[in-house]
Design an enzyme around this catalytic site. Structure first.
Site, mmCIF file in Angstrom:
data_model
loop_
_atom_site.group_PDB
_atom_site.id
_atom_site.type_symbol
_atom_site.label_atom_id
_atom_site.label_comp_id
_atom_site.label_asym_id
_atom_site.label_seq_id
_atom_site.Cartn_x
_atom_site.Cartn_y
_atom_site.Cartn_z
ATOM 1 N N CYS A 5 -1.691 -3.158 -3.098
ATOM 2 C CA CYS A 5 -0.156 -4.120 -3.355
ATOM 3 C C CYS A 5 0.512 -3.686 -4.385
ATOM 4 C CB CYS A 5 -1.119 -5.354 -3.922
ATOM 5 S SG CYS A 5 -2.808 -6.179 -2.452
ATOM 6 N N ARG A 23 2.077 1.582 -2.525
ATOM 7 C CA ARG A 23 0.815 0.892 -2.834
ATOM 8 C C ARG A 23 0.183 0.074 -1.909
ATOM 9 N NH1 ARG A 23 -0.152 1.530 -8.319
ATOM 10 N NH2 ARG A 23 -2.138 0.032 -7.643
ATOM 11 N N TRP A 64 -1.474 -5.001 0.889
ATOM 12 C CA TRP A 64 -2.578 -4.464 2.082
ATOM 13 C C TRP A 64 -3.190 -5.293 2.188
ATOM 14 C CZ3 TRP A 64 -7.345 -2.680 1.939
ATOM 15 C CH2 TRP A 64 -7.887 -1.433 3.030
ATOM 16 N N ASN A 82 -3.579 -8.763 -6.842
ATOM 17 C CA ASN A 82 -4.326 -7.610 -6.160
ATOM 18 C C ASN A 82 -5.396 -7.094 -6.387
ATOM 19 O OD1 ASN A 82 -4.442 -4.570 -5.086
ATOM 20 N ND2 ASN A 82 -4.123 -4.033 -7.427
ATOM 21 N N GLY A 83 -6.775 -7.276 -5.470
ATOM 22 C CA GLY A 83 -7.986 -7.369 -5.709
ATOM 23 C C GLY A 83 -8.156 -8.224 -4.540
ATOM 24 N N GLU A 107 -9.639 19.120 4.663
ATOM 25 C CA GLU A 107 -7.972 18.360 3.922
ATOM 26 C C GLU A 107 -7.231 18.453 5.009
ATOM 27 O OE1 GLU A 107 -7.741 16.804 1.686
ATOM 28 O OE2 GLU A 107 -5.360 16.806 1.506
ATOM 29 N N LYS A 160 -5.072 15.589 6.454
ATOM 30 C CA LYS A 160 -3.661 15.125 6.826
ATOM 31 C C LYS A 160 -3.149 14.698 7.733
ATOM 32 C CE LYS A 160 -3.390 15.269 3.245
ATOM 33 N NZ LYS A 160 -3.936 14.854 2.091
ATOM 34 N N GLU A 199 -4.443 11.117 8.908
ATOM 35 C CA GLU A 199 -3.650 10.080 8.016
ATOM 36 C C GLU A 199 -2.018 10.279 8.335
ATOM 37 O OE1 GLU A 199 -4.905 9.913 3.754
ATOM 38 O OE2 GLU A 199 -3.729 11.782 4.119
ATOM 39 N N HIS A 254 -22.729 24.489 16.839
ATOM 40 C CA HIS A 254 -23.485 23.852 16.698
ATOM 41 C C HIS A 254 -23.504 22.266 17.742
ATOM 42 C CE1 HIS A 254 -26.056 25.774 14.669
ATOM 43 N NE2 HIS A 254 -25.678 26.332 13.467
ATOM 44 N N LYS A 260 -1.289 4.332 -1.171
ATOM 45 C CA LYS A 260 -1.591 4.998 -2.251
ATOM 46 C C LYS A 260 -2.852 4.923 -3.062
ATOM 47 C CE LYS A 260 -0.586 8.704 -4.023
ATOM 48 N NZ LYS A 260 -0.726 10.327 -3.094
HETATM 49 C C1 G6P Z 1 -6.970 6.680 -0.637
HETATM 50 C C2 G6P Z 1 -5.328 8.001 -0.851
HETATM 51 C C3 G6P Z 1 -5.628 9.220 -0.224
HETATM 52 C C4 G6P Z 1 -6.048 9.446 -1.958
HETATM 53 C C5 G6P Z 1 -7.673 8.609 -1.965
HETATM 54 C C6 G6P Z 1 -8.363 8.318 -3.460
HETATM 55 O O1 G6P Z 1 -7.398 7.152 0.593
HETATM 56 O O2 G6P Z 1 -4.487 7.684 0.012
HETATM 57 O O3 G6P Z 1 -4.547 9.910 -0.672
HETATM 58 O O4 G6P Z 1 -6.100 10.883 -1.683
HETATM 59 O O5 G6P Z 1 -7.804 7.365 -2.116
HETATM 60 O O6 G6P Z 1 -7.439 8.091 -4.616
HETATM 61 P P1 G6P Z 1 -7.430 8.940 -5.678
HETATM 62 O O7 G6P Z 1 -6.503 8.492 -6.414
HETATM 63 O O8 G6P Z 1 -8.260 8.337 -6.340
HETATM 64 O O9 G6P Z 1 -7.349 10.368 -5.879
#
Ligand code: G6P
Length: 610
Positions: A2, A27, A74, A100-101, A483, A487, A490, A506, A605
């Site tokens: 948010c 956000r 969000w 926000n929260g 990772e 990616k 996401e 396995h 984010k």
């Molecule tokens: C969210 C973001 C990710 C990030 C994760 C942890 O899920 O979309 O890209 O890796 O949070 O965020 P941080 O700011 O703690 O690295």
């Protein structure tokens, strides 16, 4: 999670708030809203969808006001729609709040308010707080005290911003667990959930701490605790520049951030590498070096991409420092009864420095007395401030929701921490120097890999319609497989799984057929031959293979469908190179599928809720 913007002053706040919301849209972006007062009364406009939708509606109306608040959401409670969007308001439509929260005890409070005759029109937890504040205002309290009293009744997390038409010269804000920053101007003041919304207007800011409530007018501000203690706050300088948070000619922030990696990595190393001594100098750890090297155990805790960086960190520290390392999902760590010895060190890794689970795990760890360190990107963020010491990664603002440059900078900083400890233990000066030289060469090697962009785009074209992907790697490159899969998931919404290559037999091998692409991370390292055997196993089952290999490797050209050749480096730093083609692959697949790369569905984010 948010975005929040508030303004009070002589400028027209409407375009200013919309601009701020656009800068914070990463956000959260499922609905937006704005509320403001002008001489003719108050108004609120809320819409499902992105800020651009709100902008189109508002631009057609030429609105003007000198005090207002805006929000990009969000969703947590209640689906994203026009009604559930913030700001929320009372029945008289003269009190507006953005939040926000999460208000955890909202149901209890809602019931009490329903009994008192309040009516609810949304499905959100936030609306409860508006009516609760209203109930105090009705007892003839000021806005400031009404907010303070209401906050003393609630449990949960909040960054809130409240305006009240009968006190139109002020904005009241409060924070607990969700970030809020005041921006101080000349004859005008601002509030936002992060500095990106402020930097066009002022460089002076005040970061609120948990349990603090503030009132801003156009000329002044005051801050108290919600228990009513007055506190004096330090004014800090914002150092972020506007061009750092613009796309700079790229179609997406994500591509810009991928391409920025040679520079962001240089920034993560600047002034920190001591070649002659074969070690590193990390200002943020000054005075804690020996304690860190003496750690009985090191725990690395994080979420998402940062958790993958922690996994690489585990390999690095165990190999070079001989200290046992554990990697913990912050979200699990906080709710276990973690065994932490006062002689342990816990390192929290977070790009945003605001992730709620990571922050909560940090607070839980602190109670048990270990050294608590942070590896953060956002300067002055909650995690950076709550740790005993730490290292900033200095990757610069990361706006694309899928983390790219922060990941590689986290890795180089973890390598620097590893080297610092290792040189205080058994690593020789000559070996230390070799690692430093390898670190110095990394940015140029990334420049080489980025030249493969067009080649990777063509591979993306061929694979964009796949329904599933498997990513496989071993050793240092196992976390890179995770990772790479993350990616792709996401931003392209293709199901992808990362596995240690040897684990494939396995279970995941059952999935392999001609429709299942497998991405192998197979640079020439100590376990290269083993990975080649795993590649053979996939090929024998008609799987289609993309392999990330060392530039000198011709052996795999005939075995796999596509090789992506990257420069060589020391094993510990390989993940910084091997991940780059995977970032580009995910990016191009998503673009070719016509998806919104920077703001993928359902994600955000900075995850400031549990
Ligand atoms: C969210 C973001 C990710 C990030 C994760 C942890 O899920 O979309 O890209 O890796 O949070 O965020 P941080 O700011 O703690 O690295």
């Amino acid at each position: 999670m948010c975005g929040i913007v508030g303004y009070i002053g002589d400028q027209n706040c409407v375009p200013l708030i919309l601009e701020g919301l656009k800068r914070l849209e990463y956000r959260g972006y499922d609905s937006t809203g704005i509320a403001y007062f002008n001489g003719d009364g108050s108004n609120v406009i809320k819409k499902k969808g992105k800020v651009s939708i709100l902008d189109n509606i508002i631009n057609g109306r030429k609105l003007k006001a000198n005090i207002g608040v805006g929000h990009t959401r969000w969703a947590t409670h209640g689906e994203p729609n026009d009604v559930n969007a913030h700001p929320h308001f009372n029945a008289s439509k003269n009190l507006y709040l953005i939040h926000n929260g999460i208000i955890e005890n909202y149901q209890v409070i809602k019931k009490k308010l329903l009994d008192e005759g309040y009516e609810f029109i949304t499905e959100t937890d936030t609306e409860t707080l508006v009516h609760l504040i209203d109930s105090y205002i009705k007892k003839d309290m000021s806005l400031f005290d009404s907010v303070r009293y209401a906050l003393n009744e609630i449990n949960g997390t909040y960054g809130i911003v409240v305006i009240y038409e009968n006190e139109p010269d002020k904005i009241v804000v409060a924070k607990n667990g969700s970030p809020l920053v005041l921006g101080l101007g000349e004859g005008e003041n601002f509030v936002a959930s992060d500095v990106n919304a402020l930097i066009e207007h002022t460089s002076k800011c005040i970061f609120l701490e948990d349990g603090e409530i503030a009132e801003i007018t156009k000329e002044s501000y005051r801050v108290k605790t919600i228990e009513d203690e007055t506190i004096s706050k330090e004014i800090e300088e914002i150092t972020v520049e506007l061009d750092e948070i613009s796309k700079g000619g790229y179609p997406h922030f994500m591509l810009k951030e991928i391409m920025e990696q040679p520079e962001s990595l240089r920034n993560s190393m600047r002034g920190r590498l001591l070649l002659d001594d074969g070690t590193t100098k990390l200002g943020g750890l000054q005075g804690f070096e020996q304690r860190l090297a003496d750690s009985k155990r090191i725990i690395l805790s994080a979420c998402g991409t940062s958790w993958h960086a922690a996994l690489v960190g585990e390999y690095m520290i165990e190999q070079f420092c001989g200290i046992p390392v554990e990697v913990e999902y912050a979200s699990e760590f906080r709710y276990r009864n973690p065994l932490i010895d006062p002689e342990d060190t816990v390192i929290f890794i977070s790009q945003s420095g605001e992730t709620a689970d990571t922050l909560a795990a940090l607070k839980e760890s602190k109670r048990r007395g270990p050294l608590v360190l942070g590896v953060c990107n956002v300067v002055g963020s909650s995690i950076a401030r709550a740790t005993d010491a730490g290292v900033y990664i200095h990757a610069g603002p990361e706006i694309g929701v899928a983390s790219t440059k922060a990941f590689t900078s986290q890795l180089i900083v973890l390598a620097q921490i590893t080297l610092l400890i290792a040189r205080m233990k058994n690593l020789s000066n000559a070996d230390g120097k070799e690692i430093i030289k390898a670190m110095q060469d990394i940015p140029a090697k990334i420049e080489e890999i980025l030249k493969l962009n067009d080649e990777i785009e063509k591979i993306a074209e061929e694979f964009k319609d796949a329904k599933n992907f498997l990513y496989l790697g071993r050793g240092y490159n196992f976390p890179v497989a995770l990772e790479g899969a993350l990616k792709l998931k996401e931003i392209s919404y293709i199901h992808a799984e990362g596995y240690p290559a040897a684990e494939m037999k396995h279970g995941p091998i059952a999935l392999i057929d001609e429709n299942m692409p497998a991405v192998f991370i197979a640079p020439q390292d100590a376990i290269y031959e083993k990975v080649v055997s795993n590649i053979e196993e996939v090929k024998a089952r008609n799987g289609r293979i993309i392999a990330i290999v060392s530039e000198s490797d011709d052996k795999l050209d005939d075995l796999v469908d596509y090789t992506i050749k990257i420069p060589e480096t020391t094993a510990m730093l390989l993940p910084i190179l091997t991940v780059i083609p995977l970032q580009l692959l995910a990016y191009h697949v998503a673009v070719k599928k016509g998806l919104d790369v920077d703001q993928p569905r359902n994600l955000a984010k900075s995850v400031t809720v549990e």
